[in-house]
Motif scaffolding. Sequence first.
Motif, PDB file in Angstrom:
ATOM      1  N   UNK A 124      -3.330   3.671 -11.577  1.00  0.00           N
ATOM      2  CA  UNK A 124      -2.500   2.841 -10.707  1.00  0.00           C
ATOM      3  C   UNK A 124      -1.888   3.717  -9.621  1.00  0.00           C
ATOM      4  N   UNK A 125      -1.965   3.229  -8.392  1.00  0.00           N
ATOM      5  CA  UNK A 125      -1.371   3.906  -7.236  1.00  0.00           C
ATOM      6  C   UNK A 125      -0.173   3.082  -6.777  1.00  0.00           C
ATOM      7  N   UNK A 126       0.993   3.722  -6.720  1.00  0.00           N
ATOM      8  CA  UNK A 126       2.212   3.099  -6.211  1.00  0.00           C
ATOM      9  C   UNK A 126       2.333   3.516  -4.750  1.00  0.00           C
ATOM     10  N   UNK A 127       2.531   2.550  -3.868  1.00  0.00           N
ATOM     11  CA  UNK A 127       2.508   2.855  -2.438  1.00  0.00           C
ATOM     12  C   UNK A 127       3.494   2.003  -1.661  1.00  0.00           C
ATOM     13  N   UNK A 128       3.737   2.437  -0.438  1.00  0.00           N
ATOM     14  CA  UNK A 128       4.460   1.634   0.551  1.00  0.00           C
ATOM     15  C   UNK A 128       3.554   1.504   1.758  1.00  0.00           C
ATOM     16  N   UNK A 129       3.379   0.268   2.204  1.00  0.00           N
ATOM     17  CA  UNK A 129       2.637   0.014   3.440  1.00  0.00           C
ATOM     18  C   UNK A 129       3.684  -0.229   4.518  1.00  0.00           C
ATOM     19  N   UNK A 130       3.499   0.386   5.667  1.00  0.00           N
ATOM     20  CA  UNK A 130       4.434   0.222   6.775  1.00  0.00           C
ATOM     21  C   UNK A 130       3.665  -0.290   7.986  1.00  0.00           C
ATOM     22  N   UNK A 131       4.044  -1.474   8.471  1.00  0.00           N
ATOM     23  CA  UNK A 131       3.443  -2.021   9.692  1.00  0.00           C
ATOM     24  C   UNK A 131       4.382  -1.728  10.855  1.00  0.00           C
ATOM     25  N   UNK A 132       3.796  -1.193  11.911  1.00  0.00           N
ATOM     26  CA  UNK A 132       4.536  -0.809  13.111  1.00  0.00           C
ATOM     27  C   UNK A 132       3.922  -1.525  14.299  1.00  0.00           C
ATOM     28  N   UNK A 133       4.770  -1.986  15.232  1.00  0.00           N
ATOM     29  CA  UNK A 133       4.231  -2.625  16.434  1.00  0.00           C
ATOM     30  C   UNK A 133       3.935  -1.581  17.511  1.00  0.00           C
ATOM     31  N   UNK A 134       3.448  -2.037  18.646  1.00  0.00           N
ATOM     32  CA  UNK A 134       3.034  -1.143  19.728  1.00  0.00           C
ATOM     33  C   UNK A 134       4.210  -0.399  20.360  1.00  0.00           C
ATOM     34  N   UNK A 135       5.423  -0.814  20.055  1.00  0.00           N
ATOM     35  CA  UNK A 135       6.618  -0.116  20.567  1.00  0.00           C
ATOM     36  C   UNK A 135       7.131   0.919  19.560  1.00  0.00           C
ATOM     37  N   UNK A 136       6.409   1.085  18.456  1.00  0.00           N
ATOM     38  CA  UNK A 136       6.813   2.045  17.442  1.00  0.00           C
ATOM     39  C   UNK A 136       7.880   1.529  16.493  1.00  0.00           C
ATOM     40  N   UNK A 137       8.138   0.228  16.528  1.00  0.00           N
ATOM     41  CA  UNK A 137       9.144  -0.371  15.644  1.00  0.00           C
ATOM     42  C   UNK A 137       8.486  -0.786  14.331  1.00  0.00           C
ATOM     43  N   UNK A 138       9.094  -0.415  13.208  1.00  0.00           N
ATOM     44  CA  UNK A 138       8.619  -0.915  11.922  1.00  0.00           C
ATOM     45  C   UNK A 138       8.946  -2.395  11.841  1.00  0.00           C
ATOM     46  N   UNK A 139       7.940  -3.209  11.527  1.00  0.00           N
ATOM     47  CA  UNK A 139       8.150  -4.650  11.473  1.00  0.00           C
ATOM     48  C   UNK A 139       8.092  -5.191  10.049  1.00  0.00           C
ATOM     49  N   UNK A 140       7.429  -4.480   9.148  1.00  0.00           N
ATOM     50  CA  UNK A 140       7.313  -4.961   7.774  1.00  0.00           C
ATOM     51  C   UNK A 140       6.973  -3.790   6.860  1.00  0.00           C
ATOM     52  N   UNK A 141       7.536  -3.820   5.653  1.00  0.00           N
ATOM     53  CA  UNK A 141       7.140  -2.862   4.623  1.00  0.00           C
ATOM     54  C   UNK A 141       6.797  -3.633   3.353  1.00  0.00           C
ATOM     55  N   UNK A 142       5.826  -3.122   2.628  1.00  0.00           N
ATOM     56  CA  UNK A 142       5.425  -3.688   1.346  1.00  0.00           C
ATOM     57  C   UNK A 142       5.383  -2.541   0.334  1.00  0.00           C
ATOM     58  N   UNK A 143       6.132  -2.686  -0.741  1.00  0.00           N
ATOM     59  CA  UNK A 143       6.094  -1.730  -1.848  1.00  0.00           C
ATOM     60  C   UNK A 143       5.291  -2.373  -2.966  1.00  0.00           C
ATOM     61  N   UNK A 144       4.246  -1.704  -3.384  1.00  0.00           N
ATOM     62  CA  UNK A 144       3.430  -2.295  -4.420  1.00  0.00           C
ATOM     63  C   UNK A 144       2.641  -1.288  -5.198  1.00  0.00           C
ATOM     64  N   UNK A 145       1.743  -1.818  -5.977  1.00  0.00           N
ATOM     65  CA  UNK A 145       0.873  -0.981  -6.785  1.00  0.00           C
ATOM     66  C   UNK A 145      -0.511  -1.595  -6.807  1.00  0.00           C
ATOM     67  N   UNK A 146      -1.506  -0.734  -6.955  1.00  0.00           N
ATOM     68  CA  UNK A 146      -2.885  -1.193  -6.993  1.00  0.00           C
ATOM     69  C   UNK A 146      -3.652  -0.379  -8.019  1.00  0.00           C
ATOM     70  N   UNK A 147      -4.580  -1.039  -8.665  1.00  0.00           N
ATOM     71  CA  UNK A 147      -5.445  -0.357  -9.622  1.00  0.00           C
ATOM     72  C   UNK A 147      -6.727   0.062  -8.915  1.00  0.00           C
ATOM     73  N   UNK A 148      -7.134   1.303  -9.161  1.00  0.00           N
ATOM     74  CA  UNK A 148      -8.361   1.837  -8.574  1.00  0.00           C
ATOM     75  C   UNK A 148      -9.209   2.470  -9.662  1.00  0.00           C
ATOM     76  N   UNK A 149     -10.512   2.343  -9.517  1.00  0.00           N
ATOM     77  CA  UNK A 149     -11.443   3.045 -10.387  1.00  0.00           C
ATOM     78  C   UNK A 149     -11.347   4.542 -10.114  1.00  0.00           C
ATOM     79  N   UNK A 150     -11.614   5.341 -11.156  1.00  0.00           N
ATOM     80  CA  UNK A 150     -11.745   6.780 -11.000  1.00  0.00           C
ATOM     81  C   UNK A 150     -13.203   7.086 -10.716  1.00  0.00           C
ATOM     82  N   UNK A 151     -13.447   8.256 -10.196  1.00  0.00           N
ATOM     83  CA  UNK A 151     -14.832   8.677  -9.910  1.00  0.00           C
ATOM     84  C   UNK A 151     -15.585   8.921 -11.227  1.00  0.00           C
ATOM     85  N   UNK A 152     -16.887   8.952 -11.163  1.00  0.00           N
ATOM     86  CA  UNK A 152     -17.755   9.078 -12.338  1.00  0.00           C
ATOM     87  C   UNK A 152     -17.353  10.236 -13.253  1.00  0.00           C
ATOM     88  N   UNK A 153     -16.979  11.384 -12.691  1.00  0.00           N
ATOM     89  CA  UNK A 153     -16.676  12.543 -13.523  1.00  0.00           C
ATOM     90  C   UNK A 153     -15.442  12.320 -14.403  1.00  0.00           C
TER      91      UNK A 153
END
Length: 154
Positions: free
Chosen positions: A121-150
Motif C-alpha cells: 500500500x502506498x500512502x500519498x497526497x495528490x496536489x492539483x495546481x492551476x496555471x497561476x501556481x495556486x493549489x486548488x485541491x489536495x487528496x490524501x489517500x492510499x492505493x494498492x500496487x503489485x510488487x515486481x516479479x522478484x
Amino acid sequence: MKKQWYFDDFVPGQEIELGERTVTEDEIIAFATQFDPQPFHIDREAAAKSIYGGVIASGWHTCAMMMRIVLDGMGCEEASMGSPGLDGVRWLQPVRAGDTLSVRYVTKEVKPSTSKPDRGVVFSTWVATNQRGEDVCTIDGKAMFKRRMEHGAA
C-alpha cells in the motif's frame, strides 16, 4: 513507452509530476448537470450572481480530472490494484473554465503487505495546481500496487 509504476518504485518523500489538463466551461457544466447540479456549476447567470462570480467546476469534477491525470501519468494499467479509500479531500480554490490543472503525486509512506507478499500500500497526497501556481485541491489517500516479479508477484 511510459513507465509502469509498481509498489517497489515508490519511496517516501518522492514527488512525481504527472501532467496537466485544461478544463472548458462546457465540461464543467456537463459534469455538474449530471452529478452536482448546483446553480454555480450549471447556470451562467446564477453563477455570476453567486459568491464565485461565475461558473466553477464541482469539487468532484476536480477530483475526477485529478484521477485521470494520475492514471495517464503513472501508467498504472499493470500494477494498480485499486484503493481502500481516501483520508481527505480539500478544495482550496475554485476551478474555472480555462484553468489548466497539473498534478503532483507526493509519496508519504509505503507499506508492504505482511500477508500477501505480491503487493503493498502506498500512502500519498495528490496536489492539483492551476496555471497561476495556486493549489486548488489536495487528496490524501492510499492505493494498492503489485510488487515486481522478484518480490513474489504473479
